[in-house]
Structures are given as structure tokens and as C-alpha cells.
Design a protein around this motif. Structure first.
Motif, mmCIF file in Angstrom:
data_model
loop_
_atom_site.group_PDB
_atom_site.id
_atom_site.type_symbol
_atom_site.label_atom_id
_atom_site.label_comp_id
_atom_site.label_asym_id
_atom_site.label_seq_id
_atom_site.Cartn_x
_atom_site.Cartn_y
_atom_site.Cartn_z
ATOM 1 N N GLN A 151 0.828 -1.200 0.000
ATOM 2 C CA GLN A 151 0.000 0.000 0.000
ATOM 3 C C GLN A 151 0.867 1.257 0.000
ATOM 4 O OE1 GLN A 151 -3.427 0.115 -0.109
ATOM 5 N NE2 GLN A 151 -3.403 -2.125 -0.325
ATOM 6 N N ILE A 152 0.541 2.176 -0.903
ATOM 7 C CA ILE A 152 1.143 3.511 -0.897
ATOM 8 C C ILE A 152 -0.002 4.507 -0.790
ATOM 9 C CG2 ILE A 152 2.458 5.216 -2.194
ATOM 10 C CD1 ILE A 152 3.999 2.983 -3.474
ATOM 11 N N HIS A 153 0.034 5.318 0.258
ATOM 12 C CA HIS A 153 -1.058 6.265 0.513
ATOM 13 C C HIS A 153 -0.542 7.683 0.334
ATOM 14 C CE1 HIS A 153 -4.888 7.639 1.999
ATOM 15 N NE2 HIS A 153 -4.286 8.395 2.908
ATOM 16 N N LEU A 154 -1.211 8.434 -0.520
ATOM 17 C CA LEU A 154 -0.844 9.813 -0.830
ATOM 18 C C LEU A 154 -1.965 10.714 -0.335
ATOM 19 C CD1 LEU A 154 1.221 11.618 -2.313
ATOM 20 C CD2 LEU A 154 -0.024 11.193 -4.413
ATOM 21 N N SER A 155 -1.629 11.655 0.547
ATOM 22 C CA SER A 155 -2.679 12.497 1.132
ATOM 23 C C SER A 155 -2.226 13.943 1.210
ATOM 24 C CB SER A 155 -3.045 11.996 2.533
ATOM 25 O OG SER A 155 -1.942 12.121 3.416
#
Length: 701
Positions: free
Chosen positions: A450-454
Motif C-alpha cells: 500500500q502507498i497512501h498519498l494524502s
């Protein structure tokens, strides 16, 4: 006489369509049977092809036609959407962009690549014969209405004995559902009592309200094998070319038009019309329900058309004109500050009233102009879905990119310069962070990384985070690599947080070999320089075996900021007001109590400070009572000693000339109302340089 055609409008629209096309294709890969997504891809290709031919981009039109033809087949259901089709269409999208770039002075597009894509698309055709067979098949499929989606009312009344032919009406209704958004109302007023019911006879008929891009002939084709066993009525209810402000038909009008009641019966009924008509026994409840459904569907379609019209009302303005407007507003802010000074010095009441009114109007104009430059960061986020997809294939890893805060707004200048740093961070997370599927399985992690960009607003800044659930950073390994590369002294003592920041050093890399993705030690160095040029900061948090989070803190805008104006001798400086916490006084007694150390006691807390006069070797004597501006710098409280604190100041930031290119402690300058130049201080860099200088003086590493 030849007429020159301005093609800039087409190219700008085409670039936007290509961006939307990439997003639609990545969504379609997850939902390959979504007819709306397939139609969206088709419409994008159709628009690019048609506009390209109109503006003389024949190469674009010819190439796009091949992709459009294949997706016409996918839309008609004769060609399934597969990963191979998505791969080829994404490659086609890149090829179209290359052709457009070439028309604007870029390198020529690779024709061999275009031929390979076309051959691959033709090979996907379900029939032999290449493109010709593809076009024939597509021509045989029901064509979408070029004018856009319409609402149709379909009244399907099967004969009672339709079951005897083996027909199941529900299958026909399901086929209509595949053509678009469909609402079905069953009319059961002829249903007999249970004792009289014959299970081999059909007593129900249906009202179907279908919103579709296909035409009436395609709808009738659904019933082609039962047309002798039913009564079928297909009526077009809406067209996009109808007046958008036209009132929707009233319930009574719809019932009259459909032949469900006559005018005499309608005249006897009073409001509420539906209940009165049912109670009067002139129409069944099912038919009223069908009429209400029709009314609601038509109203919804009108609302969608209105929203589309609002989107079309957006005015395209070249960014150069917008930059010019911001510069002019900046000059106006400077002149307004000068007017305030003059009105205050002359003490003229009438002039002061005018100055206050101009200050109010200038403030509103400044805020509105800056809001025009603000763009949602979502468009930048969407670009990285393709990056993650391609790298996961290249590296043999399974990854998923999730995003949050796509509607967070940032200055256009910041967004334009943010793309490259985020690319490097995400590539680094994929290559160094996310493990191979077999490794993740062995340690009990999900196979898909998982790669989460916020993004989220934080005061006058925006926090952008890139978080992965990979193996995390090994502080000991980072220290060892830094020593091996001569970037760190062997006896240096670093905290884990300081070790994490080593990844941003020039030439630093933990990769064992150089690949197409990483290993040269330049990517994260680019990130650091880019973020610092935006007056931003970087924070790294990591836990070995669990993942890494990199946080970028960026200012909302680079053009006009709120600052604190301070004076040292006869010179002025500006500190970013967002970082300032408070101002305190430093008396001779406080200096004596510090025993030569640059510290100040703020309500029991010891805060170190930097004298700006000493830092820049400025002339003049210190005042008896110094002013210490306490600021938050990288999570620490640090003071800055000045002679005077003038007050809050709207700072129009001007770039420094080439003479200051190596003066990293200044991030810009501003012009005061009297024409004096004030330098904008980069507090984080100033603290960093002072600490480095003190470390060298004390003989530390």
C-alpha cells in the motif's frame, strides 16, 4: 489567401482529455465491465479525433481512429476489456501526447511505436481481417447517439400468452439495463385474484425509463424476436438541445399524454393529484407511480445537463496572463502601503478615509486574485496512478495507490513544481520500501503493498504525505552507508531521525546496483532542493519492518504572504508570520544571567536565539532592550534577536537577483511603502547554518 488557424485551443483541450483518458483507463482496469467507463474512453477518443481533423492534426486523427474503432467494439459488447487492451490504449495515449508535443517543438513522435500499437489493436479484433473487419463489426453494432445521453420511455405490454413461446420478459428488461441507467415500474392493475390466476399467462406490463447514449433502433432491437407477441411503444422524452430552463411536465400532463386518463377525469380530480386520481378510480396506483418516475427521471437528466453547462462556462486563461495579474496586484499592494504611510504622516482625515477604503479594496482584490491561482491537488495525485501501475509491472511487485484530500487547494506555482519531488518519493517508496510478494507473504504481510498519498491544510501551509507499508528505514544501515561514501565521520553520533534525513544527501543511495528506477543517489537530493526552493520542509518518520511516512510542509502560495516586519539598525527583514509564535524582550539583566550563552528564559523555558545583527555582521550598537521573535522552526522554538518589531506586513515576494544566488538564508525580498527593500528570511536554513558553524567551532563531526 491562406488563413492561419490558432491550434492552441485544440492542444490545450487535447492535453486535458488525455489526462482524463488515463484516469478512466486505470479505473476501467479495475472495473472492466463498466459500460459508463468504456463509453467515457470512447467519447474522449472520438473528441480528440474529430477536433484533430478539424484543426489539421491529421496524424492525430488517423491514429486515434484506430483506438476509437476498437473501443466502439468494446462498447457494443463484441470485444472484452482485457489488460492487453488497457496496456495498448495507455501506450496509444502516450503516443498521441508525443505527436502533440512534437507539434509544439518537441522531439518527433516515434512512428514505429505507433505502427506497433496499431498492429496490437488490430490483433485484438474478434474476427480476422484486421482493421477492416473491426470497422465492419463496429458498424454492425448499435451506434451511440452523437448528441449525448437521452431519456426514453419504453412501454412494454406482452400478450398474455407470451410464455408459451418460451420468452422470459425479465431477460429483456435485463438487456435494457445493460444499455444505460434504467428504472422499471411494473403495472399490475390487471393481475387477477389468486383463485383466477393462470400461471401460464402474463398479466403484467412494464414502464421502463432508460437513460442511454444509444438510439431508438437499438432499444427496439432488444424486442426484435417478440415484436409479434407484445405491444411496444418507445418515446424520446429529452434531448440535450431542448431548452434547459423549460419546466418539467406536470403529473396530469404526463398521464394525459400517455393515454392513461382523459381530460374529463382529470378535471374531476383535485390536488394532491396522484392520490385523488387513485381514489377516484380513474387510474391505478401503478400508473401514477410510473408517471412520477418519468417526471423524476426527466428532472434528473435536466439537472445533469445544467451541471455540464456550468462546467462548459469555465473561461480558459493562459497562465502568463494570470501571472501578470498577480504581479500587478503585488505592485498595487506596495503602492497601497505607501499611501497608508503618507496619509499617516500628513494626518489628513479625508486622505486617511480614502487610504482605508483603498486598503479594503486592495485586500479583497488580492484575496480573489490569489484564489484564482489556487488549484486542487487531485489532478497531480491522479498522475501517480499510472506511475505506480507501470513500476509494479517493471519491478514484479503488487502495489495499490490510495489517495485522500484530492480537493486540497494549492497555488498553481507550487503544484507545478511539486510533480518531480513526488515522483522521486513514490519511486523510492516502491523500489526501496515495498517488498516483493513472496517476501511479504513470508513475513505475514498482505501480498499487495500500500502507498497512501494524502494532502491536508494546516494553517497557512499544506501537509502532503507519502506513506507506505514497506520494510521501513534502517537507521544503522543508513549510518554505515554514509560513512562508506565519505558523507559522515565514523565517530559521528546521529539520532534515528537525523539518520533518516541522510537519504536526502547528494550522492547517497542504499541500492546495491543501479537500475532504471534508482541507485544513482540523485532522486531524493532533487526532492530536498525542490522543496527548499518552495520554502517548504521535509519530515521523515519510519519504523523498521512496518513502513515509512514522508511529510512535505509547503506554503499555500509563493506570491503574497503575511509577514512580521522587523528592523536591525537601518535595515529591515521579514519573518514568515505563520512561523512566529510570540515576541519577548531581552534586558541587560537577562543577558547577564545567560553567562554569555545566546539563550532567553521564556516563562521557565530555555529558548536559544540567533542575533540577526551578528549573523550578518551588521554595523551599529545593540539597543539596551532587544526584541526576541520566537518562531517554530522544524518543530523547535528558536528566537531571532532584532532591534525593533515594526508589525504585521503583507509581503509581496520578489525574486532575488543573481548576486544572491548563493545566499540561501534569504528566500526573497519585498518593497516597503517608502521604497525600502526588506529581505525575507528563510528561518530553517539560518538555524541549520548556525548549527553547522557551531559544530565546526567546537570540533564536532
Amino acid at each position: 489567401m491562406a488563413v492561419e488557424i490558432d491550434t492552441s485551443a485544440f492542444t490545450e483541450e487535447a492535453y486535458e482529455l488525455l489526462s482524463e483518458l488515463e484516469d478512466s483507463l486505470l479505473e476501467l482496469e479495475e472495473r472492466p465491465t463498466d459500460i459508463e467507463l468504456i463509453s467515457r474512453v470512447f467519447r474522449a477518443m472520438h473528441t480528440i479525433k474529430g477536433s484533430g481533423a478539424m484543426f489539421g492534426f491529421d496524424e492525430v486523427a488517423k491514429f486515434t481512429h484506430e483506438v476509437e474503432t476498437v473501443f466502439d467494439m468494446a462498447r457494443s459488447g463484441t470485444l472484452p476489456v482485457t489488460k492487453a487492451l488497457i496496456d495498448l490504449t495507455l501506450a496509444a495515449r502516450d503516443q498521441i501526447r508525443s505527436i502533440l508535443d512534437a507539434s509544439r517543438g518537441g522531439p518527433p513522435a516515434d512512428q514505429d511505436n505507433a505502427n506497433r500499437i496499431i498492429s496490437g489493436l488490430r490483433a485484438l479484433a474478434p474476427q480476422k481481417g484486421g482493421a477492416a473487419a473491426t470497422e465492419t463489426k463496429a458498424a454492425a453494432a448499435p451506434k451511440a447517439d452523437a448528441e449525448g445521453p437521452h431519456v426514453y420511455r419504453v412501454r412494454f405490454e406482452p400478450k398474455p400468452e407470451i410464455f408459451s413461446s418460451g420468452t422470459n420478459p425479465l431477460l429483456l428488461l435485463n438487456e435494457l439495463r445493460d444499455m444505460g441507467q434504467c428504472r422499471v415500474v411494473a403495472i399490475t392493475n390487471t393481475l387477477p385474484s389468486l383463485e383466477e390466476l393462470d400461471p401460464e399467462r402474463c398479466y403484467t406490463h412494464w414502464e421502463i425509463f432508460l437513460t442511454t447514449t444509444q438510439g431508438e433502433n437499438a432499444i427496439r432491437d432488444v424486442f426484435i424476436f417478440v415484436e409479434d407477441d407484445c405491444t411496444l411503444n418507445v418515446r424520446l422524452l429529452t434531448r440535450e438541445e431542448e431548452q434547459e430552463d423549460a419546466e418539467p411536465k406536470k403529473l396530469g400532463e404526463i398521464l394525459l399524454e400517455r393515454g392513461d386518463i382523459n381530460e374529463e377525469a382529470l378535471g374531476k380530480a383535485l390536488t394532491p393529484l396522484g392520490d385523488r386520481l387513485v381514489n377516484a378510480g380513474v387510474v391505478s396506483a401503478d400508473k401514477v407511480r410510473a408517471a412520477l418516475t418519468e417526471q423524476r427521471v426527466v428532472q434528473e437528466q435536466k439537472q445533469q445537463q445544467t451541471k455540464a453547462a456550468e462546467v462548459d462556462a469555465v473561461v480558459r486563461v493562459p497562465s502568463t496572463k494570470l501571472d501578470k495579474l498577480v504581479n500587478l496586484v503585488g505592485e498595487l499592494v506596495t503602492v497601497q502601503a505607501r499611501l497608508n504611510q503618507i496619509s499617516g504622516r500628513l494626518n489628513n482625515q479625508h486622505l486617511q478615509l480614502v487610504a482605508e477604503e483603498i486598503e479594503r479594496l486592495t485586500g479583497e482584490l488580492r484575496d480573489n486574485t490569489m484564489s484564482i491561482r489556487m488549484l486542487a491537488i487531485g489532478s497531480t495525485f491522479n498522475k501517480f496512478k499510472r506511475l505506480v501501475r507501470d513500476l509494479s509491472t517493471e519491478l514484479g511487485k503488487q502495489m495499490e495507490l490510495t489517495t485522500a484530500g484530492a480537493d486540497t487547494e494549492l497555488d498553481k506555482t507550487v503544484i507545478d513544481q511539486l510533480n518531480d519531488p513526488l515522483v522521486h518519493i513514490i519511486r523510492n517508496s516502491i523500489d526501496h520500501g515495498i517488498e516483493k510478494p513472496e517476501v511479504r507473504k513470508a513475513i505475514g504481510k498482505p501480498l499487495v503493498g500500500q502507498i497512501h498519498l494524502s494532502a491536508v491544510h494546516s494553517g497557512t501551509s499544506v501537509l502532503i504525505q507519502v506513506k507506505d507499508d514497506g520494510k521501513g528505514l534502517d537507521a544503522q544501515l543508513l549510518r554505515r552507508k554514509a560513512v562508506e561514501k565519505g558523507l559522515l565521520s565514523p565517530d559521528a553520533v546521529l539520532t534515528d531521525q537525523e539518520a533518516f534525513m541522510l537519504i536526502f544527501g547528494a550522492g547517497f543511495s542504499t541500492a546495491e546496483k543501479i537500475t532504471n528506477v534508482s541507485g544513482r543517489g540523485v532522486g531524493m537530493d532533487v526532492v530536498r532542493k525542490s522543496i527548499e526552493s518552495l520554502r517548504g520542509t521535509i519530515d521523515v518518520q519510519s519504523e523498521l519492518g512496518k513502513g515509512t511516512t514522508i511529510t512535505l510542509k509547503l506554503p499555500l502560495t509563493l506570491a503574497i504572504i503575511e509577514g512580521l516586519l522587523v528592523g536591525v539598525n537601518h535595515d529591515y527583514f521579514v519573518l514568515p508570520l505563520a512561523a512566529v509564535e510570540e515576541c519577548v524582550e531581552l534586558s541587560p539583566k537577562d543577558i547577564a544571567n545567560s553567562h554569555g550563552r545566546r539563550i532567553v528564559n521564556v516563562r521557565g523555558e530555555i529558548v536559544p536565539f540567533i542575533r540577526i545583527r551578528e549573523r550578518f555582521a551588521m554595523d551599529g550598537e545593540r539597543p539596551i532592550i532587544e526584541q526576541i521573535v520566537i518562531a517554530n522552526v522544524d518543530g523547535r522554538r528558536v528566537g531571532f534577536g532584532v532591534d525593533t518589531v515594526v508589525g504585521q506586513h503583507q509581503t509581496v515576494i520578489k525574486n532575488l537577483g543573481g548576486s544572491f544566488q548563493y545566499s540561501d538564508e534569504f528566500s526573497g525580498a519585498t518593497i516597503l511603502g517608502d521604497g525600502t527593500v526588506a529581505l525575507l528570511l528563510d528561518l530553517a536554513r539560518m538555524v541549520r547554518y548556525v548549527e553547522m558553524q557551531e559544530t565546526k567551532e567546537t570540533g564536532g563531526a
